[in-house]
Design an enzyme around this catalytic site. Structure first.
Site, PDB file in Angstrom:
ATOM      1  NE  ARG A  50      19.596 -12.562 -11.040  1.00 49.05           N
ATOM      2  CZ  ARG A  50      18.460 -11.914 -11.215  1.00 49.05           C
ATOM      3  NH1 ARG A  50      17.656 -12.240 -12.217  1.00 49.05           N
ATOM      4  NH2 ARG A  50      18.116 -10.944 -10.410  1.00 49.05           N
ATOM      5  CB  CYS A  75      17.114 -34.225 -10.502  1.00 46.29           C
ATOM      6  SG  CYS A  75      17.334 -35.173 -11.997  1.00 46.29           S
TER       7      CYS A  75
END
Ligand SMILES: *Cc1c(COP(=O)(O)O)cnc(C)c1O
Length: 435
Positions: A330, A361
């Protein structure tokens, strides 16, 4: 520091939830770990069930399962007397597998497939919420095949959009959900449904937004919808039996969030509806609401182990945790804000600003931007609050991280309700190129 439900700081200075020391939970179940305070879920259910009542009005509280769904929560909701709404075949499958009463299941979706509709019709669930004109024909084909007349609501867009403290009455009606109550077409859609041999139109549905921290838009939506129902009565000679006003009740995430007083708001909603129906001289329909976040968000926390701390060349301090956007997307998705604490150092004074980063990543893989923390060491436990909604349900396997376990805690007991994934789970559906 705002603690929720059964949370407290115990004599060791550790965060306790559901009578369980969070450090013990981590030892037993590893990290990252979703922890759900079952008592708080239940008391949130009761807050809705006990306050969304008014003599002379039939009501129904429907939990929006997209906020958090597994087999265990269905049982808790069933025991507390709520209904459940689903938006996909997968959610429906889960709720059915939990043995949830079928007549208390409601199905949404702006693009339900024929298969999903068939699953709903075959299982005789309580309501299907039709999103648009096209779906009527699809549903008719399906219900004809099963020779079952299905109970439906029509989702309409009342032209109100609400987010946190703001709401607007839009003149642009470009939501992807529902049919606009202002469109010329709307009464012909109602007539089409009214005349359908395989569809039993019970009423209407609307949902005006999410994380709404202001009560006015709820009252406003109720009035607009009753005006609409009155017009439907006059234009289509149709008596509306049910009105679903959706969810969207906001919760506290971080400083600055000031949620609605739910008990008074829910009562006031019904009082306003009561007066308005008298004024319009229409029969009061059954009133439904669909809270998701307000039932589970504050009841959930996520526990992580801190792996390390990094000070960048520019002086910014990162605290790295062993999860990230995979268990809580979120913040990356829409800049959500959270509160968090070091669960094993609850009494330590916060001394410096840090950013909680995950292990994915992606530069955007942040859980909390700028939070004041005590001095932290590798091995400390980070607790992020208010992760009980839209976290587990939005989690992914990006970077092939494992989806965390979910435990329900209550009275000092921790019940595992979802196992942590294993590496094997990650390739379960893979088929080797050469076999
Ligand atoms: C998402 C949704 C809800 C629940 O919203 P919350 O903000 O979690 O209360 C209710 N109804 C519909 C139709 C929804 O799409």
């Amino acid at each position: 520091m705002k603690l929720f439900g059964t949370m407290k700081i115990n004599s060791k200075g550790h965060l306790e939830i559901g009578g369980c020391d969070s450090v013990d939970l981590v030892e037993k179940f590893k990290t990252p770990l979703y922890v759900i305070d079952e008592d708080l879920v239940r008391s949130n259910c009761r807050l809705f069930m006990n306050n969304f009542t008014l003599e002379g009005i039939e009501t129904e509280v429907i939990y929006a399962s997209k906020a958090f769904l597994n087999l265990a929560i269905c049982k808790v909701l069933e025991e507390e007397g709520l209904s459940i709404d689903v938006v996909s075949g997968g959610e429906l499958y889960t709720v059915l597998k939990a043995g949830f009463p079928k007549e208390k299941i409601h199905m949404h979706g702006n693009n339900k497939s024929k298969e999903e509709l068939a699953m709903a019709v075959e299982n005789e669930i309580g309501r299907i919420i039709i999103d648009n004109r096209q779906e009527i024909e699809l549903l008719e084909t399906v219900s004809k095949k099963y020779k079952k007349k299905v109970n439906v609501l029509l989702r309409v867009n009342p032209g109100i959009e609400a987010h946190t403290h703001e709401y607007i009455q839009t003149s642009k009606h470009d939501s992807k959900f529902g049919e606009s109550i202002f469109s010329d077409d709307i009464y012909s859609i109602v007539n089409k449904l009214k005349e359908s041999e395989y569809i039993n139109l019970k009423g209407f549905h609307c949902h005006i937004g999410s994380q709404i921290l202001d009560e006015e838009p709820f009252y406003f939506a109720a009035e607009i919808m009753l005006d609409f129902i009155n017009k439907v009565k006059n234009n289509c000679d149709f008596i509306t039996q049910e009105l679903n006003l959706g969810g969207g009740f906001g919760v506290f995430y971080s400083n600055g969030d000031d949620p609605i007083n739910l008990s008074s708001c829910l009562k006031k909603m019904l009082n306003i509806i009561n007066e308005k129906t008298k004024e319009l001289n229409i029969i009061t329909p059954k009133i439904m609401i669909e809270p998701g976040r307000a039932i589970t968000a504050n009841a959930g926390i996520t526990l992580y182990e801190i792996g390390g701390v990094k000070k960048t060349y520019s002086g910014k301090k990162y605290v790295f945790v062993d999860g990230g956007m995979t268990d809580n997307p979120r913040t990356a998705l829409y800049g959500a804000k959270y509160s968090g604490y070091i669960a094993n150092k609850m009494n330590h004074e916060p001394v410096e600003d840090a950013t909680i980063g995950g292990k994915c990543c992606e530069s955007g893989d942040i859980i909390i931007k700028n939070i004041k923390l005590p001095l932290v060491d590798a091995g400390d436990i980070m607790a992020v609050f208010t992760t009980g909604a839209y976290n587990y349900s939005m989690s992914s396997n990006y970077n092939k991280l494992l989806r965390p376990a979910v435990v329900f805690v209550k009275d000092g007991n921790a019940k595992l309700t979802v196992k942590r994934q294993t590496y094997e789970d990650l390739i379960n559906n893979d088929i080797p190129y050469y076999q």
